[in-house]
Design a protein around this motif. Structure first.
Motif, mmCIF file in Angstrom:
data_model
loop_
_atom_site.group_PDB
_atom_site.id
_atom_site.type_symbol
_atom_site.label_atom_id
_atom_site.label_comp_id
_atom_site.label_asym_id
_atom_site.label_seq_id
_atom_site.Cartn_x
_atom_site.Cartn_y
_atom_site.Cartn_z
ATOM 1 N N LEU A 179 24.370 -15.199 -53.492
ATOM 2 C CA LEU A 179 23.503 -15.171 -54.679
ATOM 3 C C LEU A 179 24.342 -15.244 -55.944
ATOM 4 O O LEU A 179 25.509 -14.859 -55.953
ATOM 5 N N ASP A 180 23.733 -15.749 -57.005
ATOM 6 C CA ASP A 180 24.420 -15.869 -58.288
ATOM 7 C C ASP A 180 24.627 -14.496 -58.919
ATOM 8 O O ASP A 180 23.699 -13.676 -58.964
ATOM 9 N N ILE A 181 25.835 -14.260 -59.388
ATOM 10 C CA ILE A 181 26.170 -13.001 -60.053
ATOM 11 C C ILE A 181 26.388 -13.275 -61.530
ATOM 12 O O ILE A 181 27.233 -14.106 -61.890
ATOM 13 N N PRO A 182 25.632 -12.605 -62.411
ATOM 14 C CA PRO A 182 25.823 -12.808 -63.853
ATOM 15 C C PRO A 182 27.255 -12.471 -64.272
ATOM 16 O O PRO A 182 27.845 -11.504 -63.778
ATOM 17 N N TYR A 183 27.801 -13.278 -65.155
ATOM 18 C CA TYR A 183 29.162 -13.066 -65.675
ATOM 19 C C TYR A 183 30.201 -13.043 -64.556
ATOM 20 O O TYR A 183 31.177 -12.312 -64.604
ATOM 21 N N ARG A 184 29.956 -13.874 -63.554
ATOM 22 C CA ARG A 184 30.866 -13.902 -62.402
ATOM 23 C C ARG A 184 32.307 -14.161 -62.807
ATOM 24 O O ARG A 184 33.226 -13.473 -62.342
ATOM 25 N N ASP A 185 32.518 -15.176 -63.640
ATOM 26 C CA ASP A 185 33.891 -15.548 -63.992
ATOM 27 C C ASP A 185 34.646 -14.383 -64.620
ATOM 28 O O ASP A 185 35.823 -14.167 -64.326
ATOM 29 N N ALA A 186 33.966 -13.639 -65.486
ATOM 30 C CA ALA A 186 34.619 -12.503 -66.138
ATOM 31 C C ALA A 186 34.967 -11.429 -65.112
ATOM 32 O O ALA A 186 36.092 -10.904 -65.098
ATOM 33 N N PHE A 187 34.017 -11.092 -64.232
ATOM 34 C CA PHE A 187 34.274 -10.079 -63.209
ATOM 35 C C PHE A 187 35.437 -10.497 -62.310
ATOM 36 O O PHE A 187 36.340 -9.695 -62.019
ATOM 37 N N VAL A 188 35.405 -11.753 -61.874
ATOM 38 C CA VAL A 188 36.415 -12.233 -60.928
ATOM 39 C C VAL A 188 37.792 -12.280 -61.565
ATOM 40 O O VAL A 188 38.772 -11.764 -61.017
ATOM 41 N N MET A 189 37.897 -12.892 -62.735
ATOM 42 C CA MET A 189 39.214 -13.141 -63.308
ATOM 43 C C MET A 189 39.843 -11.894 -63.933
ATOM 44 O O MET A 189 41.063 -11.708 -63.856
ATOM 45 N N VAL A 190 39.037 -11.030 -64.548
ATOM 46 C CA VAL A 190 39.607 -9.797 -65.112
ATOM 47 C C VAL A 190 40.216 -8.953 -63.992
ATOM 48 O O VAL A 190 41.349 -8.466 -64.095
ATOM 49 N N THR A 191 39.461 -8.783 -62.901
ATOM 50 C CA THR A 191 39.973 -7.960 -61.799
ATOM 51 C C THR A 191 41.103 -8.675 -61.061
ATOM 52 O O THR A 191 42.020 -8.024 -60.555
ATOM 53 N N TYR A 192 41.050 -10.004 -61.004
ATOM 54 C CA TYR A 192 42.111 -10.761 -60.329
ATOM 55 C C TYR A 192 43.435 -10.646 -61.078
ATOM 56 O O TYR A 192 44.468 -10.313 -60.482
ATOM 57 N N TYR A 193 43.407 -10.918 -62.382
ATOM 58 C CA TYR A 193 44.650 -10.801 -63.157
ATOM 59 C C TYR A 193 45.168 -9.361 -63.125
ATOM 60 O O TYR A 193 46.375 -9.123 -63.010
ATOM 61 N N ALA A 194 44.247 -8.394 -63.231
ATOM 62 C CA ALA A 194 44.664 -6.989 -63.181
ATOM 63 C C ALA A 194 45.317 -6.666 -61.840
ATOM 64 O O ALA A 194 46.334 -5.966 -61.775
ATOM 65 N N ALA A 195 44.733 -7.191 -60.742
ATOM 66 C CA ALA A 195 45.299 -6.954 -59.411
ATOM 67 C C ALA A 195 46.722 -7.475 -59.326
ATOM 68 O O ALA A 195 47.630 -6.780 -58.833
ATOM 69 N N GLN A 196 46.941 -8.674 -59.835
ATOM 70 C CA GLN A 196 48.279 -9.256 -59.759
ATOM 71 C C GLN A 196 49.272 -8.498 -60.640
ATOM 72 O O GLN A 196 50.443 -8.343 -60.270
ATOM 73 N N VAL A 197 48.816 -8.007 -61.784
ATOM 74 C CA VAL A 197 49.702 -7.219 -62.646
ATOM 75 C C VAL A 197 50.104 -5.924 -61.952
ATOM 76 O O VAL A 197 51.285 -5.529 -61.960
ATOM 77 N N PHE A 198 49.141 -5.238 -61.333
ATOM 78 C CA PHE A 198 49.451 -3.989 -60.633
ATOM 79 C C PHE A 198 50.410 -4.233 -59.467
ATOM 80 O O PHE A 198 51.348 -3.453 -59.249
ATOM 81 N N ILE A 199 50.178 -5.311 -58.721
ATOM 82 C CA ILE A 199 51.064 -5.614 -57.594
ATOM 83 C C ILE A 199 52.456 -5.945 -58.098
ATOM 84 O O ILE A 199 53.468 -5.494 -57.538
ATOM 85 N N ALA A 200 52.541 -6.726 -59.183
ATOM 86 C CA ALA A 200 53.849 -7.043 -59.766
ATOM 87 C C ALA A 200 54.536 -5.779 -60.269
ATOM 88 O O ALA A 200 55.744 -5.582 -60.064
ATOM 89 N N ALA A 201 53.779 -4.900 -60.934
ATOM 90 C CA ALA A 201 54.355 -3.665 -61.469
ATOM 91 C C ALA A 201 54.814 -2.721 -60.374
ATOM 92 O O ALA A 201 55.710 -1.893 -60.593
ATOM 93 N N SER A 202 54.227 -2.854 -59.168
ATOM 94 C CA SER A 202 54.611 -1.965 -58.064
ATOM 95 C C SER A 202 56.064 -2.156 -57.650
ATOM 96 O O SER A 202 56.636 -1.302 -56.982
ATOM 97 N N ILE A 203 56.659 -3.267 -58.068
ATOM 98 C CA ILE A 203 58.085 -3.490 -57.795
ATOM 99 C C ILE A 203 58.917 -2.350 -58.367
ATOM 100 O O ILE A 203 59.940 -1.963 -57.798
ATOM 101 N N GLY A 204 58.477 -1.798 -59.479
ATOM 102 C CA GLY A 204 59.207 -0.718 -60.128
ATOM 103 C C GLY A 204 58.804 0.672 -59.675
ATOM 104 O O GLY A 204 59.254 1.671 -60.259
ATOM 105 N N SER A 205 57.958 0.765 -58.637
ATOM 106 C CA SER A 205 57.534 2.079 -58.139
ATOM 107 C C SER A 205 58.720 2.826 -57.543
ATOM 108 O O SER A 205 59.653 2.230 -57.016
ATOM 109 N N ARG A 206 58.653 4.132 -57.630
ATOM 110 C CA ARG A 206 59.680 4.979 -57.024
ATOM 111 C C ARG A 206 59.162 5.491 -55.687
ATOM 112 O O ARG A 206 58.111 6.120 -55.621
ATOM 113 N N VAL A 207 59.901 5.194 -54.636
ATOM 114 C CA VAL A 207 59.518 5.609 -53.288
ATOM 115 C C VAL A 207 60.073 6.983 -53.019
ATOM 116 O O VAL A 207 61.267 7.236 -53.222
#
Length: 219
Positions: A179-207
């Motif tokens: 089904l069509d989701i209103p403002y799909r592009d915004a939901f998809v891309m905001v969370t997508y870019y955020a996901a990639q930033v968090f994954i990239a930033a995890s490189i600096g995590s302390r184990v």
């Protein structure tokens, strides 16, 4: 310098999401790739406190996902390329995973996977699109495995990034097949870019690892 790159990611990501028109497609694809190129730069600039192998594999996954962003307009090609990107993330997360996560933590992911498989793949099987149906099942399996391996790292940035990725892909898939989701592009891309930033930033995590005496923490 990293703060400047993060600011640029936000600016160019916002420009792409909210201001770039659908046509011409070539320019839209180019602007879509700019934030990913910046995220790759951010990842390369981030010193690793996890392992060099983790950093290299995460960067490889980011690069593959960037390629997928360019070919997603040919949906099956994009699906396959993102599948490969998730495989890189799985290997990266596995390299730092810890076994002390209870197996019951996987139950919500399994239930969600079954629900999405019935909803999405079922819609394709019902109209005779068996190839797409099986492709969707395979993709759901790999992205949920990616999410599980992220949880096993017990790295907060990794887990948040993986869950955001799952959310982004879920919105995109539901909009495309159910089904069509209103403002799909915004939901998809905001969370997508955020996901990639968090994954990239995890490189600096302390184990945090435990020595023989579990009361002594070794960073």
């Amino acid at each position: 310098m990293k703060k400047i790159v993060l600011t640029a990611i936000i600016i160019f990501g916002s420009i792409y999401i909210f201001f770039i028109p659908p046509e011409p497609v070539g320019f839209k694809i180019f602007m879509k790739l700019v934030p990913m190129a910046l995220i790759l730069t951010f990842a390369a600039m981030t010193p690793t406190f996890v392992s060099r192998n983790y950093k290299r594999t995460i960067i490889a996954g980011l690069l593959v996902c960037m390629i997928a962003d360019g070919v997603i307009y040919w949906f099956l090609a994009g699906l396959i390329t993102f599948f490969i990107g998730h495989v890189f993330y799985i290997f990266a997360f596995k390299s730092v995973s810890r076994n002390r996560v209870p197996i019951w933590a996987a139950i919500p992911l399994l239930l969600y996977g079954v629900f999405m498989a019935v909803l999405l793949a079922g819609s394709q099987f019902s109209v005779g699109q068996s190839v797409m149906g099986f492709a969707i099942i395979a993709y759901i399996a790999v992205i949920l495995l990616m999410g599980w391996m992220a949880i096993r790292t017990r790295l907060k940035l990794t887990i948040v990034g993986a869950l955001l990725f799952i959310f982004s892909d879920s919105v995109l898939a539901i909009d495309r097949f159910v089904l069509d989701i209103p403002y799909r592009d915004a939901f998809v891309m905001v969370t997508y870019y955020a996901a990639q930033v968090f994954i990239a930033a995890s490189i600096g995590s302390r184990v945090i690892q435990y020595s023989v005496n579990r009361n002594n923490l070794i960073r």
